[in-house]
Design a protein around this motif. Structure first.
Motif, PDB file in Angstrom:
ATOM      1  N   ALA A 171      16.430 -76.354 -10.688  1.00 25.42           N
ATOM      2  CA  ALA A 171      17.325 -77.652 -10.702  1.00 25.42           C
ATOM      3  C   ALA A 171      17.878 -77.905  -9.200  1.00 25.42           C
ATOM      4  O   ALA A 171      18.305 -77.072  -8.534  1.00 25.42           O
ATOM      5  CB  ALA A 171      18.690 -77.479 -11.886  1.00 25.42           C
ATOM      6  N   ASN A 172      17.992 -79.274  -9.012  1.00 24.90           N
ATOM      7  CA  ASN A 172      18.677 -79.603  -7.713  1.00 24.90           C
ATOM      8  C   ASN A 172      19.981 -79.892  -7.649  1.00 24.90           C
ATOM      9  O   ASN A 172      20.602 -79.903  -8.610  1.00 24.90           O
ATOM     10  CB  ASN A 172      17.838 -80.596  -6.890  1.00 24.90           C
ATOM     11  CG  ASN A 172      17.774 -81.761  -7.773  1.00 24.90           C
ATOM     12  OD1 ASN A 172      18.373 -81.929  -8.780  1.00 24.90           O
ATOM     13  ND2 ASN A 172      16.505 -82.777  -7.365  1.00 24.90           N
ATOM     14  N   CYS A 175      20.672 -82.912 -10.069  1.00 18.24           N
ATOM     15  CA  CYS A 175      20.700 -82.279 -11.674  1.00 18.24           C
ATOM     16  C   CYS A 175      22.020 -81.426 -12.028  1.00 18.24           C
ATOM     17  O   CYS A 175      22.365 -81.689 -13.215  1.00 18.24           O
ATOM     18  CB  CYS A 175      19.410 -81.665 -11.976  1.00 18.24           C
ATOM     19  SG  CYS A 175      19.011 -81.146 -13.493  1.00 18.24           S
ATOM     20  N   PHE A 176      22.404 -80.501 -10.917  1.00 15.66           N
ATOM     21  CA  PHE A 176      23.701 -79.617 -11.295  1.00 15.66           C
ATOM     22  C   PHE A 176      24.749 -80.575 -11.353  1.00 15.66           C
ATOM     23  O   PHE A 176      25.587 -80.281 -12.374  1.00 15.66           O
ATOM     24  CB  PHE A 176      23.752 -78.897 -10.141  1.00 15.66           C
ATOM     25  CG  PHE A 176      24.998 -78.214 -10.235  1.00 15.66           C
ATOM     26  CD1 PHE A 176      25.254 -77.170 -11.010  1.00 15.66           C
ATOM     27  CD2 PHE A 176      25.999 -78.547  -9.572  1.00 15.66           C
ATOM     28  CE1 PHE A 176      26.380 -76.350 -10.961  1.00 15.66           C
ATOM     29  CE2 PHE A 176      27.384 -77.941  -9.383  1.00 15.66           C
ATOM     30  CZ  PHE A 176      27.502 -76.905 -10.221  1.00 15.66           C
ATOM     31  N   ALA A 239      20.687 -73.846 -10.246  1.00 15.87           N
ATOM     32  CA  ALA A 239      20.302 -74.827  -9.555  1.00 15.87           C
ATOM     33  C   ALA A 239      20.419 -74.410  -7.891  1.00 15.87           C
ATOM     34  O   ALA A 239      21.238 -73.522  -7.692  1.00 15.87           O
ATOM     35  CB  ALA A 239      21.269 -75.894  -9.595  1.00 15.87           C
TER      36      ALA A 239
END
Length: 357
Positions: A171-172, A175-176, A239
């Motif tokens: 996750a980037n 997204c986090f 992430a």
């Protein structure tokens, strides 16, 4: 005489039943109107011919030697479904019960026996054109459904691209942040603990300077995979927080569980044995980690949780590095100093702690 290629493109009418039903002059009249004719003497022959020839219209007699026209019509509907051509039943004059039965089994229309071309010539083109229109409508619906499916896949791909770090596959940051806000609200409703781990690769700039950015990218990918192997619960999130920083969010996990996961991350990354001659604390690539935990309430906030994890990470990076520091309030404690009997650090029973196996 009609060219053979043009002849193939003419609408095909399949006649199923007694050949006496269609007089020679009636067949000639149909032919003059620009239709092709195929004939089947029995219901079974009609079923096979309809599947093979795919006519634009079936002219079906109710009286046949093997199966009656009503059963044949019902079987055609069952076999071909939406691709079944319109069926025009041939029914005895005045037989109202047969008319009703014909529509029940799926006939599009009917003509009475003996057949008059003046009647048939009105119904045949109407049914064929209606069938063509329905086919075109179905094709249009199929095309629209295909476009919708393609659009859905494109949106899913776009969503994936906007939520996944392209280098590491985890996750980037976006997204986090979104996941943290959702889990914070859920934990607040359920009064459950939430733990956050922030980690940083020790002396990563020196690593890049020594081995090159390509090796640095490969190092990031290896560490991301290793963290994913440690953090295995479906609800947990790994992430890429920034360049060489990783974040792990652990829902329903108290402080001790967060520290256990962080320590497992630290040891497993070191076990990769990736050389880092530029490190000032080890000859291998290592990570430092900060852990914070909270039960969301009106007295806490997401920003405070992140700040505490950052403060703990900063403490871990002072001097020794390659260690885990847990932050609670104004207290930062090394993972090696933690003691299950310390009330300030440990909360809950062992059964409630995060389990890595």
């Amino acid at each position: 005489m009609i060219d053979s290629d043009l002849q193939k493109n003419l609408p095909l009418i399949l006649v199923v039943g007694n050949p006496k039903t269609l007089r020679v002059d009636l067949r000639e009249a149909i032919d003059k109107e620009g239709y092709r004719i195929a004939e089947a003497l029995t219901g079974e022959q009609g079923l096979n011919a309809c599947q093979q020839l795919q006519p634009e219209l079936v002219l079906l007699d109710t009286t046949m030697p093997d199966i009656d026209g009503f059963s044949c019509c019902a079987k055609l509907q069952a076999l071909l479904g939406d691709h079944c051509p319109p069926i025009l039943m041939i029914i005895d004059l005045g037989d109202q019960a047969s008319v009703e039965l014909a529509f029940e089994v799926g006939a599009a229309d009917y003509v009475t026996r003996p057949i008059h071309w003046a009647v048939l010539r009105q119904r045949v083109p109407r049914l064929i054109q209606a069938n063509w229109a329905m086919q075109e409508l179905r094709q249009q619906v199929e095309r629209e459904n295909l476009l919708k499916e393609q659009l859905k896949r494109a949106e899913q791909k776009l969503e994936s691209l906007t939520s996944v770090d392209t280098l590491t596959g985890i996750a980037n940051r976006r997204c986090f942040d979104e996941y943290l806000h959702r889990e914070w609200k859920r934990a607040a409703r359920e009064r459950k603990p939430l733990s956050l781990i922030l980690s940083d690769i020790d002396f990563f700039k020196a690593y890049n300077n020594t081995y090159g950015t390509q090796a640095g990218d490969e190092c990031l990918k290896q560490i991301a995979r290793t963290i994913r192997q440690v953090v295995r619960r479906p609800a947990d999130l790994v992430a890429r927080y920034s360049g060489e920083e990783f974040a792990v969010l652990l829902p329903n996990t108290p402080a001790r569980g967060g520290v256990q996961v962080a320590e497992a991350m630290r040891s497993q990354v070191k076990a990769l044995a990736i050389a880092n001659s530029g490190s000032q604390v080890s000859h291998l690539v290592t990570i430092s980690l900060g852990v914070a935990s909270a039960i969301p309430s009106s007295e806490s906030s997401i920003d405070r949780l992140i700040d505490e994890a950052k403060e703990a990470l900063d403490q871990a990076k002072i001097g020794l590095r390659d260690r885990v520091v847990f932050h609670m309030g104004n207290l930062s404690v090394n993972s090696t100093d933690l003691n299950p009997s310390t009330p300030l650090i440990w909360e809950g029973n062992v059964a409630e702690f995060y389990e890595t196996s």
